[in-house]
Design a protein around this motif. Structure first.
Motif, PDB file in Angstrom:
ATOM      1  N   PHE A  34      -7.339  17.600   3.110  1.00 15.19           N
ATOM      2  CA  PHE A  34      -7.421  16.327   2.459  1.00 15.19           C
ATOM      3  C   PHE A  34      -6.788  15.490   3.258  1.00 15.19           C
ATOM      4  CE2 PHE A  34      -3.398  19.811   0.670  1.00 15.19           C
ATOM      5  CZ  PHE A  34      -5.093  20.008  -0.834  1.00 15.19           C
ATOM      6  N   GLU A  35      -7.196  14.335   3.042  1.00 14.48           N
ATOM      7  CA  GLU A  35      -7.063  12.566   3.307  1.00 14.48           C
ATOM      8  C   GLU A  35      -5.534  12.295   4.293  1.00 14.48           C
ATOM      9  OE1 GLU A  35      -8.716   8.631   3.149  1.00 14.48           O
ATOM     10  OE2 GLU A  35      -8.864  10.028   1.590  1.00 14.48           O
ATOM     11  N   GLY A  36      -5.661  11.417   5.069  1.00 15.10           N
ATOM     12  CA  GLY A  36      -4.697  11.644   5.893  1.00 15.10           C
ATOM     13  C   GLY A  36      -4.004  12.443   7.263  1.00 15.10           C
ATOM     14  N   GLN A  37      -2.740  11.942   7.656  1.00 14.24           N
ATOM     15  CA  GLN A  37      -2.235  11.908   8.493  1.00 14.24           C
ATOM     16  C   GLN A  37      -0.976  12.642   8.544  1.00 14.24           C
ATOM     17  OE1 GLN A  37      -4.095   8.950   9.332  1.00 14.24           O
ATOM     18  NE2 GLN A  37      -5.615   9.864   9.166  1.00 14.24           N
ATOM     19  N   VAL A  71       0.756   1.953   6.985  1.00 10.01           N
ATOM     20  CA  VAL A  71       0.728   3.043   5.866  1.00 10.01           C
ATOM     21  C   VAL A  71      -1.283   1.979   4.786  1.00 10.01           C
ATOM     22  CG1 VAL A  71       0.860   4.184   4.021  1.00 10.01           C
ATOM     23  CG2 VAL A  71       2.885   3.833   5.899  1.00 10.01           C
ATOM     24  N   THR A  72      -1.761   2.361   5.060  1.00 11.77           N
ATOM     25  CA  THR A  72      -3.298   2.127   4.490  1.00 11.77           C
ATOM     26  C   THR A  72      -3.433   2.804   3.081  1.00 11.77           C
ATOM     27  OG1 THR A  72      -5.217   3.479   5.330  1.00 11.77           O
ATOM     28  CG2 THR A  72      -3.988   1.633   6.186  1.00 11.77           C
ATOM     29  N   LYS A  73      -3.011   3.694   2.726  1.00  8.61           N
ATOM     30  CA  LYS A  73      -3.319   4.260   1.506  1.00  8.61           C
ATOM     31  C   LYS A  73      -2.841   6.055   1.743  1.00  8.61           C
ATOM     32  CE  LYS A  73      -8.111   5.750   3.410  1.00  8.61           C
ATOM     33  NZ  LYS A  73      -9.702   6.025   2.471  1.00  8.61           N
ATOM     34  N   PHE A  74      -3.055   6.175   0.210  1.00  6.27           N
ATOM     35  CA  PHE A  74      -2.144   7.939  -0.139  1.00  6.27           C
ATOM     36  C   PHE A  74      -2.985   8.355  -1.075  1.00  6.27           C
ATOM     37  CE2 PHE A  74      -0.390   5.480  -3.601  1.00  6.27           C
ATOM     38  CZ  PHE A  74      -0.321   6.190  -4.993  1.00  6.27           C
ATOM     39  N   ASN A  75      -2.540   9.650  -1.291  1.00 11.03           N
ATOM     40  CA  ASN A  75      -2.807  10.394  -1.964  1.00 11.03           C
ATOM     41  C   ASN A  75      -1.831  11.784  -2.630  1.00 11.03           C
ATOM     42  OD1 ASN A  75      -4.080  13.121  -0.775  1.00 11.03           O
ATOM     43  ND2 ASN A  75      -4.998  11.981   0.311  1.00 11.03           N
ATOM     44  N   VAL A  76      -2.186  11.936  -3.647  1.00 11.31           N
ATOM     45  CA  VAL A  76      -1.036  13.143  -4.768  1.00 11.31           C
ATOM     46  C   VAL A  76      -1.418  14.542  -4.566  1.00 11.31           C
ATOM     47  CG1 VAL A  76       0.999  13.378  -5.073  1.00 11.31           C
ATOM     48  CG2 VAL A  76       0.946  11.284  -4.942  1.00 11.31           C
ATOM     49  N   VAL A  77      -1.385  15.497  -4.031  1.00 10.58           N
ATOM     50  CA  VAL A  77      -1.356  16.934  -4.392  1.00 10.58           C
ATOM     51  C   VAL A  77      -0.003  17.311  -4.889  1.00 10.58           C
ATOM     52  CG1 VAL A  77      -2.318  19.352  -3.914  1.00 10.58           C
ATOM     53  CG2 VAL A  77      -3.404  16.647  -2.439  1.00 10.58           C
ATOM     54  N   GLY A  79       3.321  18.305  -5.329  1.00 10.90           N
ATOM     55  CA  GLY A  79       4.683  17.038  -4.615  1.00 10.90           C
ATOM     56  C   GLY A  79       4.839  16.966  -3.761  1.00 10.90           C
ATOM     57  N   PHE A  80       3.314  16.875  -3.087  1.00  8.53           N
ATOM     58  CA  PHE A  80       3.061  16.623  -1.276  1.00  8.53           C
ATOM     59  C   PHE A  80       2.150  15.155  -1.909  1.00  8.53           C
ATOM     60  CE2 PHE A  80       3.585  21.135  -2.302  1.00  8.53           C
ATOM     61  CZ  PHE A  80       4.098  21.595  -0.162  1.00  8.53           C
ATOM     62  N   LEU A  81       3.369  14.174  -0.588  1.00 12.68           N
ATOM     63  CA  LEU A  81       2.675  12.771  -0.623  1.00 12.68           C
ATOM     64  C   LEU A  81       2.033  12.781   0.555  1.00 12.68           C
ATOM     65  CD1 LEU A  81       2.129   9.999  -1.465  1.00 12.68           C
ATOM     66  CD2 LEU A  81       4.218   9.390  -0.503  1.00 12.68           C
ATOM     67  N   ASN A  82       0.386  12.823   0.796  1.00 16.09           N
ATOM     68  CA  ASN A  82       0.322  12.106   1.798  1.00 16.09           C
ATOM     69  C   ASN A  82      -0.261  11.031   2.491  1.00 16.09           C
ATOM     70  OD1 ASN A  82      -0.591  14.651   1.763  1.00 16.09           O
ATOM     71  ND2 ASN A  82      -2.345  15.067   0.409  1.00 16.09           N
ATOM     72  N   LEU A  83      -0.018  10.597   3.866  1.00 10.98           N
ATOM     73  CA  LEU A  83      -0.025   9.232   3.732  1.00 10.98           C
ATOM     74  C   LEU A  83      -1.484   9.377   4.938  1.00 10.98           C
ATOM     75  CD1 LEU A  83       3.257   8.124   4.178  1.00 10.98           C
ATOM     76  CD2 LEU A  83       1.878   7.738   1.888  1.00 10.98           C
ATOM     77  N   SER A  84      -2.406   7.669   4.713  1.00  7.57           N
ATOM     78  CA  SER A  84      -3.020   7.784   5.573  1.00  7.57           C
ATOM     79  C   SER A  84      -2.840   6.345   6.834  1.00  7.57           C
ATOM     80  CB  SER A  84      -4.572   6.916   4.935  1.00  7.57           C
ATOM     81  OG  SER A  84      -5.458   8.537   4.112  1.00  7.57           O
ATOM     82  N   ILE A  85      -2.846   6.805   7.962  1.00  6.71           N
ATOM     83  CA  ILE A  85      -2.021   5.398   8.801  1.00  6.71           C
ATOM     84  C   ILE A  85      -2.841   5.186   9.454  1.00  6.71           C
ATOM     85  CG2 ILE A  85      -0.294   5.532  10.615  1.00  6.71           C
ATOM     86  CD1 ILE A  85       0.834   6.619   7.621  1.00  6.71           C
ATOM     87  N   ALA A  86      -2.537   3.866   9.389  1.00 11.86           N
ATOM     88  CA  ALA A  86      -3.653   2.200   9.963  1.00 11.86           C
ATOM     89  C   ALA A  86      -3.934   3.436  11.733  1.00 11.86           C
ATOM     90  CB  ALA A  86      -3.300   1.217  10.459  1.00 11.86           C
ATOM     91  N   GLU A 505     -11.417  11.303  17.272  1.00  9.71           N
ATOM     92  CA  GLU A 505     -10.523  11.248  18.546  1.00  9.71           C
ATOM     93  C   GLU A 505      -9.555  10.680  17.652  1.00  9.71           C
ATOM     94  OE1 GLU A 505     -14.605   8.203  20.812  1.00  9.71           O
ATOM     95  OE2 GLU A 505     -13.486   7.497  19.215  1.00  9.71           O
ATOM     96  N   LEU A 506      -9.283  10.540  16.556  1.00 12.53           N
ATOM     97  CA  LEU A 506      -7.977   9.957  16.303  1.00 12.53           C
ATOM     98  C   LEU A 506      -7.546  11.210  16.464  1.00 12.53           C
ATOM     99  CD1 LEU A 506      -6.174   8.621  15.002  1.00 12.53           C
ATOM    100  CD2 LEU A 506      -7.806   9.505  12.426  1.00 12.53           C
ATOM    101  N   GLU A 507      -8.188  12.214  15.956  1.00  8.88           N
ATOM    102  CA  GLU A 507      -7.585  14.014  16.361  1.00  8.88           C
ATOM    103  C   GLU A 507      -7.070  13.993  17.619  1.00  8.88           C
ATOM    104  OE1 GLU A 507      -9.247  17.542  14.386  1.00  8.88           O
ATOM    105  OE2 GLU A 507     -10.534  16.459  13.503  1.00  8.88           O
ATOM    106  N   MET A 508      -7.778  13.365  18.740  1.00 11.46           N
ATOM    107  CA  MET A 508      -6.708  13.679  19.765  1.00 11.46           C
ATOM    108  C   MET A 508      -5.993  13.332  20.194  1.00 11.46           C
ATOM    109  SD  MET A 508      -8.674  15.616  22.111  1.00 11.46           S
ATOM    110  CE  MET A 508      -8.778  14.873  23.953  1.00 11.46           C
ATOM    111  N   ILE A 509      -5.829  11.814  19.300  1.00 11.17           N
ATOM    112  CA  ILE A 509      -4.407  11.635  19.883  1.00 11.17           C
ATOM    113  C   ILE A 509      -3.687  11.912  19.528  1.00 11.17           C
ATOM    114  CG2 ILE A 509      -3.368   9.269  18.891  1.00 11.17           C
ATOM    115  CD1 ILE A 509      -5.723   7.167  19.848  1.00 11.17           C
TER     116      ILE A 509
END
Length: 590
Positions: A34-37, A71-77, A79-86, A505-509
């Motif tokens: 899923f998209e998000g962190q 928080v730049t965007k979100f998606n819901v699966v 009952g789970f709220l997935n947040l994308s962080i800048a 690189e984001l995964e590494m951080i």
């Protein structure tokens, strides 16, 4: 990303007019599909929203995107709220926190913990089971030290009893004055050799008595050798000068041998206790327990404790003749250690065959009103098995620690030379490298498994430069150091003006950011396994990064290159410090 918790609390207050505790906000890492962190679990929140989980998650997501810059965007699966962080949040986290020299460094917490491990018998050399014990004890001690504890490493040596008398008696009868110097054997191996000789001769006597009509049990009791060994033990306890002198000489040989093995394993101790000093301890504790009504005497004069109400059984704590049993001296030794060090916690690293013993010991100390008993912990671990036919010991029954270490170094030499990457190393450098790889393979393989689990140790599998192994992590560290050297790396903090960072690189951080939490988790669980597995995942991710990004050395100088080199350097630093906690060296080149 703990800021998400407080922002979610604020969102619930605004949306539903409810104040909620931090514990209500259940956050997790977003699953890779899923998209998000970061993911917020909506189910605990529906009692405040009075709405379905998906609707609650959508409302929370809309609020957070509108009101929280990170928080730049979100998606819901469901009952789970997935947040994308800048990305800017992660770059700031990397530059301001992760690159800080004190990242992952815990300040002293004012607490003292004792870790007791090794606890060998002086009638034989250390074996594979001792190796797991020593490596586990050492790494748990280093973990707790890294987490801010003052740590005392202790070794309680079982240096008295019938076992050492058997070796002493056999040496007297068949040794012809043999010494470690005259035989070329390490002292512990020499004493172990005579323990095996005793056993062979004792079995011969048993068979002879059985041939004359004795039962197996009677033959074992009446064999002349065992009677002589028991007499020698009585003489030792009576302080017989000749027996004491022989005991001191042979134990001295053993300690010299142990010291070599400990040095080769890379473990150390702050304090040694000896059972010859502690075996009479505990009798005062028994008297104290009788006065308090914790213990009771039977008609024959033996002293017991009844633990049936606690789901255990009745336990003998002093024999009718007034002599100690194991639990007696363990009670006394526990008191002695607390008197000496006044520690807040005390960890016993002992195999799982002693699980019941420690339940009883700790419960008795609590019933005696020892306030420090709540801080006692048995770190129980399972046995280590080997594939059949691998590394048989000299005695043919157990795997000797010294042989194991030597065989691991030999295997490391063979596998490394097959790769042909050490041609420019000096002989001294090669020897050091093969030792580090061999021991790194052994230690990592034994520590990556949860202590409670029994494990199968395969020496060849443990030295696989591409597998879930210590050498793979060591090789990753060496690869990073080589890259940094070729790039002429100089540390500088970066800014955030070089464009988008790549997904890897984001995964590494994100992976690097977990290090302090991983230390905390492993320390609290008294288990190096989670840290070992974290380091493997970090090394694996770096290799993905290495292959996915453009060649760093050839990249034009600038903020992007500096960022990537900083990412490499911090990865190497964390691998090195994490592996050191496991007792494993990370070579600069391989």
């Amino acid at each position: 990303m703990n800021f998400i918790i407080s922002e979610a609390q604020q969102a619930i207050k605004k949306l539903y007019n409810e104040e909620v505790a931090e514990s209500v906000i259940n956050i997790q890492e977003t699953r890779k599909e899923f998209e998000g962190q970061v993911t917020i679990v909506a189910f605990p929140i529906i009692r405040y929203s009075k709405k379905l989980p998906e609707q609650t998650a959508n409302e929370l997501g809309e609020y957070l995107v509108a009101n929280v810059a990170e928080v730049t965007k979100f998606n819901v699966v469901k009952g789970f709220l997935n947040l994308s962080i800048a990305e800017s949040y992660f770059l700031n986290l990397f530059n301001k926190e992760i690159l800080s020299p004190d990242f992952g460094v815990y300040q002293p917490n004012g607490k003292k913990v004792m870790v007791e491990y090794s606890s060998p018998n002086t009638n034989k050399p250390l074996h594979l089971g001792h190796v797991r014990n020593n490596l586990l004890g050492y790494s748990v001690a280093e973990l707790l030290k890294a987490y801010g504890y003052e740590v005392v490493k202790v070794n309680l040596v079982n240096d008295r009893g019938i076992h050492i008398c058997k070796s002493m008696l056999a040496w007297q009868k068949w040794g012809n004055g043999e010494t470690p110097e005259s035989s070329g054997l390490k002292g512990d191996h020499l004493v172990g050799k005579y323990y095996v000789i005793f056993d062979k001769e004792y079995k011969k006597e048993i068979e002879a008595l059985k041939a004359e009509g004795s039962t197996e049990e009677d033959a074992k009791k009446n064999a002349p050798l065992i009677k002589e060994a028991q007499q020698m033990l009585q003489q030792w306890e009576a302080g017989d000068a000749a027996v004491i002198a022989l005991w001191e000489k042979m134990n001295g040989w053993v300690y010299q041998g142990f010291d070599v093995t400990y040095k080769n394993l890379g473990v150390d101790f702050d304090k040694f206790y000896y059972e010859s000093d502690t075996y009479l301890l505990g009798k005062d504790t028994i008297n104290e327990g009788l006065e308090k009504g914790v213990f009771f005497k039977k008609e024959d004069g033996s002293v017991w404790i009844d633990l049936t109400a606690d789901g255990l059984d009745q336990k003998l704590v002093l024999r009718a003749d007034g002599t100690s049993v194991y639990i007696t001296q363990d009670l006394g030794t526990a008191e002695k250690k607390f008197e000496d060090f006044g520690m807040d916690e005390s960890i016993y690293v002992v195999g799982n065959e002693q699980d019941y013993h420690f339940k009883v010991l700790f419960l008795i100390l609590e019933k005696l009103g020892k306030t420090w008993a709540k801080g006692l912990y048995h770190l129980s671990y399972g046995m280590v098995d080997l594939p059949n036919g691998k590394m048989k010991s000299r005695e043919g029954t157990v795997v000797d620690a010294d042989e194991l270490i030597s065989d691991m170094i030999t295997t490391a030499r063979e596998k490394t030379e097959e790769l042909g990457k050490t041609n420019d190393f000096t002989d001294v450098e090669k020897d050091e490298l093969y030792k580090n790889i061999g021991l790194g393979a052994l230690k990592y393989f034994l520590l990556k498994v949860e202590p409670k689990k029994r494990l199968l140790f395969d020496p060849n599998e443990s030295i696989d430069f591409q597998g879930h192994t210590g050498p793979f992590i060591q090789y990753t560290h060496a690869r990073i150091k080589s890259l940094l050297s070729k790039a002429g790396y100089v540390f500088k903090t970066g800014n955030q003006d070089f464009g988008n960072i790549m997904p890897v690189e984001l995964e590494m951080i994100i992976q690097l950011a977990k290090y302090p939490e991983e230390l905390e988790t492993a320390a609290k669980a008294h288990s190096p396994a989670s840290l070992a597995n974290y380091l493997f995942e970090l090394a694996k991710l770096f290799n993905k990064f290495y292959h996915d990004v453009p060649p760093i050395v050839k990249t034009e100088e600038g903020e992007e290159k500096q960022f990537r080199l900083n990412l490499c350097k911090k990865t190497a630093d964390i691998i090195k410090s994490g592996m050191l906690i496991l007792g494993i060296a990370s070579p600069e080149r391989m």
